[in-house]
Write an enzyme that holds these catalytic residues in place. Structure first.
Site, short mmCIF file in Angstrom:
data_model
loop_
_atom_site.label_atom_id
_atom_site.label_comp_id
_atom_site.label_asym_id
_atom_site.label_seq_id
_atom_site.Cartn_x
_atom_site.Cartn_y
_atom_site.Cartn_z
N LYS A 141 0.84 -1.20 0.00
CA LYS A 141 0.00 0.00 0.00
C LYS A 141 0.87 1.25 0.00
O LYS A 141 1.96 1.24 0.56
CB LYS A 141 -0.85 0.05 1.28
CG LYS A 141 -2.00 -0.93 1.32
CD LYS A 141 -2.83 -0.72 2.58
CE LYS A 141 -3.95 -1.73 2.67
NZ LYS A 141 -4.94 -1.61 1.61
N ARG A 183 -10.55 -11.18 1.76
CA ARG A 183 -11.47 -12.17 1.18
C ARG A 183 -10.89 -13.58 1.27
O ARG A 183 -11.64 -14.56 1.32
CB ARG A 183 -11.82 -11.79 -0.26
CG ARG A 183 -10.66 -11.72 -1.20
CD ARG A 183 -10.98 -10.89 -2.45
NE ARG A 183 -10.85 -9.45 -2.20
CZ ARG A 183 -11.07 -8.52 -3.11
NH1 ARG A 183 -11.45 -8.84 -4.33
NH2 ARG A 183 -10.94 -7.24 -2.81
N1 BES Z 1 -8.27 -3.49 4.16
C1 BES Z 1 -8.38 -3.08 2.81
C2 BES Z 1 -9.64 -2.27 2.53
C3 BES Z 1 -9.76 -0.94 3.21
C4 BES Z 1 -9.47 0.22 2.51
C5 BES Z 1 -10.24 -0.84 4.48
C6 BES Z 1 -9.62 1.44 3.10
C7 BES Z 1 -10.38 0.40 5.09
C8 BES Z 1 -10.08 1.54 4.39
C9 BES Z 1 -8.39 -4.31 1.90
O1 BES Z 1 -7.69 -5.39 2.35
C10 BES Z 1 -7.77 -3.89 0.61
O2 BES Z 1 -6.61 -3.58 0.62
N2 BES Z 1 -8.55 -3.87 -0.47
C11 BES Z 1 -8.05 -3.51 -1.73
C12 BES Z 1 -8.52 -4.54 -2.74
C13 BES Z 1 -7.89 -4.43 -4.09
C14 BES Z 1 -6.40 -4.74 -3.99
C15 BES Z 1 -8.54 -5.38 -5.02
C16 BES Z 1 -8.59 -2.14 -2.08
O3 BES Z 1 -9.73 -1.85 -1.79
O4 BES Z 1 -7.82 -1.34 -2.60
MN MN Z 2 -5.62 -5.27 1.80
#
Ligand code: BES
Ligand code: MN
Ligand code: ZN
Length: 486
Positions: free
Chosen positions: A265, A339
């Protein structure tokens, strides 16, 4: 902190009194009226909705502050107006670091029914919380000793008690989320869940790596691989209806930290990722409430908790995993980890706990935050009855939900050419394809999914909430379970 109900107000017993008023309303309480009367005019305070005015008065014995809180027109005081305005009033009161606070509701006796009073008590308890344990200054600061509701309805005590009790369960979730990830590790989360469950007589079993391996939860284990912290599978049970074989599973995402893994991230997105166990916090908080209410229904709370980290042991983009269900998954993004953990947690719920109805709750996608902000959870299900029930529960808990779509095209986004599924369907409709991925593991069971990525943790204050963990979902899940109880 003590929560009390009194039918009369003795001004000198409090440091701060919150006085909610409607437009044009006067005050019957003689002593209070003497203090506030000079200010009830257009120069100072007209009780317009969401206006506040603080008066510092000193009675013979000691000084007292009165916070006037404007509810607006009497005929327009909806549930949310009352909770927002009075909650905000209490939040202001608490910021003055008083020992004793009163909320004077006798002027509102004709509009505050017992349900409203419960909700007011709930938000008042929530408004008095802040995550300040790591502030040196909080060590010396006076602590709030009591919050007293002045209300003379006959059922005031039970109504306040109901709201207070709920708030305690919600506060459990808020504290779990606010705790930073250097402390709230998977083992710590399991310990906290154990403490919470023991408090209210919920049966709990915590499994470590070897047991999780024996269960073949390889999707879950893959996410955990990059971390030095051992993953934990937490199973909490309330068997309130032994005569029935029906079991409802509440499954919460429990990433104590989500760095993204090798699909790392950006810095800013990582800042709030201690909150990626918000779904599990909601389940643990709800199990606490369920333990107290003891509804006639069988509920199992399941949390597969771990960290998503980077190391020489971490899983990689391109990996192909065999989940507990036997379905294979191509990892196209290590940041779509939630997921994977949920897939195995749901399979465990069905195969090992014989769940026949599944509710999952998770901080799953950034996409749901883009779509619905910090206000609404995104809900996905193919089952209209389940949706109706969740909607009903959300109306009662004042936690907004919005239904998001699912269809074959959205499900097909998760198709892979080398495995049964891939763990990301891409950016567009990301909340929906993520939900569809999770749903693919619910087999033929009624299933509903709540994406609380926006609502579990807020970066802007709300009237009665500080920034940080909100406890979103605790009340909703407890309400839902009560709705389903016999
Ligand atoms: N934990 C994150 C989602 C999230 C984003 C929670 C912002 C709280 C605030 C999740 O694991 C994630 O990283 N999702 C990705 C998925 C993508 C890589 C397909 C996302 O939403 O960017
Ligand atoms: Mn994630
Ligand atoms: Zn995550």
């Amino acid at each position: 902190m003590e929560f009390k109900v009194n039918n009369q107000l003795e001004l000198s017993s409090y440091d701060v009194v919150v006085l909610p008023l409607c437009e044009g309303q006067s005050v019957d309480h003689k002593e209070l009226l003497d203090v506030v009367k000079p200010y009830l005019n257009k120069d100072f305070f007209e009780a317009k909705k969401e206006t506040y005015f603080t008066i510092s008065a000193s009675s013979a014995e000691k000084p007292v502050q009165i916070i006037l809180a404007g509810l607006g027109k009497k005929e327009e005081v909806y549930f949310e107006t009352a909770t927002d305005v009075i909650g905000a009033g209490v939040k202001q009161a608490v910021s003055k670091k008083p020992s004793r606070v009163a909320v004077y509701l006798n002027e509102l006796s004709d509009i505050v029914c017992s349900d409203k009073l419960s909700a007011i008590a709930k938000v008042s308890a929530l408004a008095s919380y802040r995550f300040d344990k790591f502030l040196s200054s909080s060590k010396e600061a006076k602590k709030l000793e009591s919050l007293t509701f002045i209300d003379s309805h006959e059922d005031a005590e039970t109504a306040v008690e109901r709201g207070y009790s709920l708030a305690q369960s919600i506060l459990i979730a808020r504290k779990l989320v606010d705790e930073p990830a250097n402390i709230m590790k998977p083992k710590k989360l399991a310990e906290e869940a154990t403490r919470v469950c023991n408090e209210v007589g919920i049966e709990i079993n915590v499994m470590g790596r070897s047991e999780i391996e024996a269960l073949n939860m390889n999707a879950f284990l893959s996410v955990a691989k990059g971390s030095d912290e051992e993953p934990q599978l937490i199973v909490m049970k309330h068997m309130g209806d032994p005569s029935s074989s029906e079991i409802t599973a509440l499954v919460g995402k429990g990433l104590t930290y989500d760095s993204g893994g090798y699909s790392i991230k950006p810095t800013d997105s990582m800042m709030t990722m201690k909150s990626d166990m918000g779904g599990s916090a909601a389940v643990i908080g709800a199990m606490h409430e369920i333990g107290k209410r003891k509804p006639k229904i069988n509920v199992v709370g399941i949390v597969a908790t771990c960290e998503n980290m980077i190391s020489g042991h971490a899983y990689l983009p391109g990996d192909i995993l065999t989940s507990m269900s036997g379905k294979t998954i191509e990892v196209v993004n290590t940041d779509a980890e939630g997921r994977l953990t949920l897939a195995d947690a749901i399979t465990y719920a069905i195969e090992k706990e014989h769940a026949c109805r599944i509710v999952d709750i998770c901080t799953l996608t950034g996409a749901v935050v883009v779509a619905l902000g910090e206000e609404y959870a995104g809900v996905i299900t193919r089952d209209d009855n389940l949706w109706d029930d969740v909607y009903k529960a959300s109306q009662a808990s004042l936690e907004p939900v919005w239904r998001m779509p699912i269809n074959k095209a959205l499900e097909d986004k998760n198709k892979s050419s080398v495995a049964d599924l891939k763990n990301s369907g891409g950016r567009w409709g990301g909340c929906c394809s993520a939900g569809a991925f999770v749903g693919a593991f619910a087999q033929d069971k009624p299933w509903i999914h709540l994406d609380i990525a926006g609502t579990a943790f807020i970066e802007t204050e709300k009237p009665y909430l500080t920034k940080g963990g909100t406890g979103y979902g605790v009340h909703l899940l407890a309400e839902l379970v009560s709705l389903w109880a016999k």
